[in-house]
Design a protein around this motif. Structure first.
Motif, PDB file in Angstrom:
ATOM      1  N   ALA A   1      21.822 -67.126  63.735  1.00 38.02           N
ATOM      2  CA  ALA A   1      21.460 -67.467  62.361  1.00 38.02           C
ATOM      3  C   ALA A   1      20.295 -68.443  62.296  1.00 38.02           C
ATOM      4  O   ALA A   1      19.619 -68.543  61.278  1.00 38.02           O
ATOM      5  N   ASN A   2      20.035 -69.168  63.370  1.00 37.90           N
ATOM      6  CA  ASN A   2      18.967 -70.161  63.352  1.00 37.90           C
ATOM      7  C   ASN A   2      17.615 -69.610  63.800  1.00 37.90           C
ATOM      8  O   ASN A   2      16.667 -70.360  63.945  1.00 37.90           O
ATOM      9  N   VAL A   3      17.492 -68.315  64.004  1.00 39.19           N
ATOM     10  CA  VAL A   3      16.239 -67.689  64.411  1.00 39.19           C
ATOM     11  C   VAL A   3      15.456 -67.288  63.168  1.00 39.19           C
ATOM     12  O   VAL A   3      16.016 -66.723  62.222  1.00 39.19           O
ATOM     13  N   HIS A   4      14.161 -67.592  63.163  1.00 34.29           N
ATOM     14  CA  HIS A   4      13.324 -67.253  62.010  1.00 34.29           C
ATOM     15  C   HIS A   4      13.084 -65.747  61.943  1.00 34.29           C
ATOM     16  O   HIS A   4      13.072 -65.058  62.962  1.00 34.29           O
ATOM     17  N   ASP A   5      12.866 -65.239  60.737  1.00 33.28           N
ATOM     18  CA  ASP A   5      12.662 -63.808  60.514  1.00 33.28           C
ATOM     19  C   ASP A   5      11.477 -63.264  61.303  1.00 33.28           C
ATOM     20  O   ASP A   5      11.519 -62.142  61.797  1.00 33.28           O
ATOM     21  N   GLN A   6      10.421 -64.041  61.419  1.00 31.00           N
ATOM     22  CA  GLN A   6       9.216 -63.571  62.085  1.00 31.00           C
ATOM     23  C   GLN A   6       9.442 -63.254  63.558  1.00 31.00           C
ATOM     24  O   GLN A   6       8.787 -62.387  64.115  1.00 31.00           O
ATOM     25  N   LYS A   7      10.381 -63.923  64.182  1.00 33.23           N
ATOM     26  CA  LYS A   7      10.665 -63.678  65.596  1.00 33.23           C
ATOM     27  C   LYS A   7      11.389 -62.349  65.805  1.00 33.23           C
ATOM     28  O   LYS A   7      11.400 -61.817  66.903  1.00 33.23           O
ATOM     29  N   LEU A   8      11.991 -61.810  64.769  1.00 35.25           N
ATOM     30  CA  LEU A   8      12.700 -60.530  64.864  1.00 35.25           C
ATOM     31  C   LEU A   8      11.828 -59.336  64.473  1.00 35.25           C
ATOM     32  O   LEU A   8      12.277 -58.193  64.535  1.00 35.25           O
ATOM     33  N   PHE A   9      10.603 -59.582  64.069  1.00 36.21           N
ATOM     34  CA  PHE A   9       9.736 -58.512  63.568  1.00 36.21           C
ATOM     35  C   PHE A   9       9.508 -57.428  64.614  1.00 36.21           C
ATOM     36  O   PHE A   9       9.754 -56.247  64.361  1.00 36.21           O
ATOM     37  N   ASP A  10       9.028 -57.801  65.789  1.00 38.19           N
ATOM     38  CA  ASP A  10       8.745 -56.805  66.827  1.00 38.19           C
ATOM     39  C   ASP A  10      10.011 -56.118  67.312  1.00 38.19           C
ATOM     40  O   ASP A  10      10.015 -54.906  67.549  1.00 38.19           O
ATOM     41  N   ALA A  11      11.094 -56.877  67.458  1.00 39.82           N
ATOM     42  CA  ALA A  11      12.350 -56.276  67.919  1.00 39.82           C
ATOM     43  C   ALA A  11      12.885 -55.261  66.914  1.00 39.82           C
ATOM     44  O   ALA A  11      13.446 -54.230  67.300  1.00 39.82           O
ATOM     45  N   THR A  12      12.697 -55.526  65.635  1.00 42.20           N
ATOM     46  CA  THR A  12      13.157 -54.597  64.605  1.00 42.20           C
ATOM     47  C   THR A  12      12.365 -53.294  64.646  1.00 42.20           C
ATOM     48  O   THR A  12      12.927 -52.205  64.583  1.00 42.20           O
ATOM     49  N   LEU A  13      11.053 -53.399  64.772  1.00 44.85           N
ATOM     50  CA  LEU A  13      10.231 -52.190  64.828  1.00 44.85           C
ATOM     51  C   LEU A  13      10.434 -51.429  66.130  1.00 44.85           C
ATOM     52  O   LEU A  13      10.329 -50.203  66.157  1.00 44.85           O
ATOM     53  N   ASP A  14      10.745 -52.130  67.209  1.00 47.51           N
ATOM     54  CA  ASP A  14      11.003 -51.468  68.487  1.00 47.51           C
ATOM     55  C   ASP A  14      12.362 -50.784  68.532  1.00 47.51           C
ATOM     56  O   ASP A  14      12.608 -49.953  69.402  1.00 47.51           O
ATOM     57  N   SER A  15      13.250 -51.119  67.599  1.00 47.05           N
ATOM     58  CA  SER A  15      14.611 -50.575  67.635  1.00 47.05           C
ATOM     59  C   SER A  15      14.735 -49.190  67.014  1.00 47.05           C
ATOM     60  O   SER A  15      15.827 -48.634  67.003  1.00 47.05           O
ATOM     61  N   ILE A  16      13.663 -48.626  66.526  1.00 46.94           N
ATOM     62  CA  ILE A  16      13.717 -47.286  65.940  1.00 46.94           C
ATOM     63  C   ILE A  16      13.998 -46.289  67.056  1.00 46.94           C
ATOM     64  O   ILE A  16      13.218 -46.198  68.005  1.00 46.94           O
ATOM     65  N   PRO A  17      15.098 -45.522  66.978  1.00 47.90           N
ATOM     66  CA  PRO A  17      15.455 -44.646  68.093  1.00 47.90           C
ATOM     67  C   PRO A  17      14.653 -43.355  68.183  1.00 47.90           C
ATOM     68  O   PRO A  17      14.612 -42.735  69.229  1.00 47.90           O
ATOM     69  N   VAL A  18      14.014 -42.942  67.108  1.00 51.18           N
ATOM     70  CA  VAL A  18      13.240 -41.699  67.131  1.00 51.18           C
ATOM     71  C   VAL A  18      11.754 -42.025  67.090  1.00 51.18           C
ATOM     72  O   VAL A  18      11.345 -43.073  66.588  1.00 51.18           O
ATOM     73  N   ARG A  19      10.971 -41.107  67.606  1.00 50.47           N
ATOM     74  CA  ARG A  19       9.528 -41.296  67.593  1.00 50.47           C
ATOM     75  C   ARG A  19       9.009 -41.099  66.170  1.00 50.47           C
ATOM     76  O   ARG A  19       9.335 -40.113  65.510  1.00 50.47           O
ATOM     77  N   ARG A  20       8.217 -42.013  65.718  1.00 47.98           N
ATOM     78  CA  ARG A  20       7.726 -41.911  64.350  1.00 47.98           C
ATOM     79  C   ARG A  20       6.465 -41.073  64.299  1.00 47.98           C
ATOM     80  O   ARG A  20       5.675 -41.060  65.232  1.00 47.98           O
ATOM     81  N   PRO A  21       6.279 -40.321  63.200  1.00 54.21           N
ATOM     82  CA  PRO A  21       5.077 -39.485  63.092  1.00 54.21           C
ATOM     83  C   PRO A  21       3.825 -40.352  62.977  1.00 54.21           C
ATOM     84  O   PRO A  21       3.869 -41.471  62.474  1.00 54.21           O
ATOM     85  N   ARG A  22       2.715 -39.826  63.460  1.00 54.06           N
ATOM     86  CA  ARG A  22       1.466 -40.576  63.400  1.00 54.06           C
ATOM     87  C   ARG A  22       0.967 -40.626  61.955  1.00 54.06           C
ATOM     88  O   ARG A  22       0.882 -39.604  61.283  1.00 54.06           O
TER      89      ARG A  22
END
Length: 141
Positions: free
Chosen positions: A21-42
């Motif tokens: 809970a003490n982690v800032h939102d900005q530190k989770l930005f890359d991890a959130t985008l990397d967690s997408i399980p499917v390949r996104r269309p270009r």
């Protein structure tokens, strides 16, 4: 416990990252985008992919990372949300994430974290995402 959720335009969850809970939102930005399980269309010039974030992500590094990943960032600046009126005919964008957060909080096991291991808690979040996505498709009524 902090959950950073990525959804599509209809509110279907695509990815999630968890941290203390003490982690800032900005530190989770890359991890959130990397967690997408499917390949996104270009993204193309005709079909751009927009990324809407709240004021917690208001930083130049976040905007740079979003552009590097070929997203068109829409991040409200601090103080902008109260002064700016929504244009006629345009929908508010943040409600889709707020809705999935509300649906997740209906699961008592996720509202109060009972699991000691983060992997088990993340698995329960994925199970809740599966259930809400299945319900949203209205396959069985």
């Amino acid at each position: 416990m902090k959950r950073s959720v990525l959804t599509d335009g209809r509110g279907v969850p695509l990815g999630v990252a968890i941290a203390g809970a003490n982690v800032h939102d900005q530190k989770l930005f890359d991890a959130t985008l990397d967690s997408i399980p499917v390949r996104r269309p270009r993204p193309t010039a005709r079909k751009r992919q927009h990324l809407c974030c709240d004021k917690g992500f208001d930083a130049e590094t976040i905007r740079r990372n979003a552009k590097r990943r070929r997203y068109t960032p829409h991040i409200k600046s601090r103080g902008e949300e109260q002064t700016q009126k929504r244009k006629h005919g345009r929908r508010a964008r943040r409600w889709v994430v707020e809705r999935i957060a509300s649906w997740i909080n209906r699961f008592r096991r996720l509202l109060v974290r009972w699991e000691k291991k983060a992997v088990n808690f993340l698995a329960m979040i994925h199970l809740a995402f599966i259930y809400t996505t299945w319900r949203q498709t209205r396959v069985l009524g």
